[in-house]
Design a protein around this motif. Sequence first.
Motif, mmCIF file in Angstrom:
data_model
loop_
_atom_site.group_PDB
_atom_site.id
_atom_site.type_symbol
_atom_site.label_atom_id
_atom_site.label_comp_id
_atom_site.label_asym_id
_atom_site.label_seq_id
_atom_site.Cartn_x
_atom_site.Cartn_y
_atom_site.Cartn_z
ATOM 1 N N ASN A 124 0.883 -1.162 0.000
ATOM 2 C CA ASN A 124 0.000 0.000 0.000
ATOM 3 C C ASN A 124 0.928 1.221 0.000
ATOM 4 O O ASN A 124 1.540 1.539 1.016
ATOM 5 C CB ASN A 124 -0.880 -0.008 1.257
ATOM 6 C CG ASN A 124 -1.843 1.163 1.281
ATOM 7 O OD1 ASN A 124 -1.624 2.159 0.607
ATOM 8 N ND2 ASN A 124 -2.911 1.035 2.047
ATOM 9 N N ASP A 143 0.399 4.276 -0.077
ATOM 10 C CA ASP A 143 0.000 5.404 0.767
ATOM 11 C C ASP A 143 0.505 5.249 2.192
ATOM 12 O O ASP A 143 0.971 6.193 2.813
ATOM 13 C CB ASP A 143 -1.536 5.540 0.793
ATOM 14 C CG ASP A 143 -2.032 6.286 -0.423
ATOM 15 O OD1 ASP A 143 -1.181 6.723 -1.223
ATOM 16 O OD2 ASP A 143 -3.264 6.419 -0.581
ATOM 17 N N SER A 144 0.392 4.018 2.710
ATOM 18 C CA SER A 144 0.803 3.800 4.108
ATOM 19 C C SER A 144 2.215 3.221 4.205
ATOM 20 O O SER A 144 2.816 3.234 5.273
ATOM 21 C CB SER A 144 -0.174 2.831 4.780
ATOM 22 O OG SER A 144 -0.098 1.566 4.146
ATOM 23 N N LYS A 155 -8.064 -2.688 4.922
ATOM 24 C CA LYS A 155 -6.730 -2.107 4.716
ATOM 25 C C LYS A 155 -6.697 -1.157 3.518
ATOM 26 O O LYS A 155 -5.619 -0.732 3.077
ATOM 27 C CB LYS A 155 -5.689 -3.217 4.490
ATOM 28 C CG LYS A 155 -5.611 -4.248 5.608
ATOM 29 C CD LYS A 155 -4.937 -3.686 6.823
ATOM 30 C CE LYS A 155 -4.864 -4.727 7.939
ATOM 31 N NZ LYS A 155 -4.482 -4.136 9.228
#
Lengths: 401, 89
Positions: B26, B28-29, B84
């Motif tokens: 991911n 973004d995270s 998530k």
Amino acid sequence: MPADLSARPEMQFLLALLSQGAVGSGVSEPGEETPLDGTKLRHLARTHGVTTLANARLGEGRCAGLLSTTVRQQLAQDARESSFLAMAQVAALAQIQAAMDEAGVPLIAWKGPSLSAQLYGSYALRASCDLDFLLMAKDVPEAIRILAPLGFELVSSLTSSAAAARACKLHCEVHLHRKHDRVHLELHDEVMPRIYGRWMPMEGCMRRSVWLALDAHTRVRTLATDDLLLSLCSHGTKHGWDSLKWVCDVAGFLARYGEATDWTGLLADARKASALKSLLVGIRLAVEVLGATEPEPVQRCTYAEAEVRAIVRTTARRLSSGDTTRLNKRETLSSALNTVPTRSARAMYLARRITTVTEHEIEALPLPTALYPLYYPLRALRLTGKGIRAGWERLGGATSK
Amino acid sequence: MLADMHLVISPHVFSQRLGEETVLLNADSGAYFGLTPVASRAWELMQEGVGTREILAKLEAEFDAPSAQIEQDLEVFLLKLREKELVAF
């Protein structure tokens, strides 16, 4: 320095694993009775940047019976770690491409994950410690400004984008780093530093560039195939072909694009760009070391035959030996000089090398742009001083003897 | 019973097949997720744009496990992916 031959069986195994189709003409099939040292094999794969590719080939069943389960698992774990970095790089690549598109700054993703996707069908099969981009010299300051809000900081004391762009003008590259995901970037305004005096203009590369889809959401601009091969061979030359990864890239290119390439045109373009010797060395190394198929027009090309053969022989021997000592500055220089086409071009190369101002010199004495020409006499003074010092020390050494 | 849904993979998700497993990132995270071989196959089908009922049918045909178990596992897996923010449906 003598080659470390102790890792020879492991290197032979690696070459057999990475070779195309049948084992390369310069490579012998590793004997089943040879006990392979897993630690050496992993070290070799890592040093040559081929861990993920080797692991993928093992996954296809190639040579798998020659390795213990433990070593296979360790290699798979190494490949997994390398893939994590590749994924972070692709995420950064997508982010950068989107930001540059939005700002209207054209740039080309060069080597790294995009090359891996282009040649091997997956962006994670080629280890790369950084992301390289090619862009027009005029766009370098703007690109640095666009990258700052994305978390990329200049890696040097040249903290302003203008100073970095000036350094880029000299060395054709600027380095940036983002801490949180360890992604390192290099912006290049030429494939080869100007001192090599070769290569086609960036405008042409940009005009011929093509779009490549890395996955459903990510597409990046990459070099057209002819430019790609010339760039790979020039880059290999710059580093004295001391990493197997670069030979794999050329072999991968030949397997993927060999038949579709207009070799007669490419050889002519390479000659015009003073890169024919580099091209021939790259292709023949891929043939010699990894059993790639040499295109017929290249087979017929006799340009600098003896010199090319000598470079290929020496480099192939070095790569096959399992010696992981990196070439020193002198060896890299000699290797690069060997592929410069003529004596006058070699003299020009050396002259450029001597007169080109370094980033350290700019950092040591920051001058306003108007006073920039002063760097040249200052460099001449510095080198003269260095020469006198070295001569004095040699003289002192001789006297004391 | 699992509803037939179309799944949309988030544009900030990057995936990479590693042998029988798949790793998701991911972007973004910055978080990575590892998928088991069965989940990897389900992910592969999602990437092809296959809906949930068809994914279930394929998993049932390809893996040697009770249908009810596969369905339950798939449902849990899809909910985790949504939690998530890796897929939307």
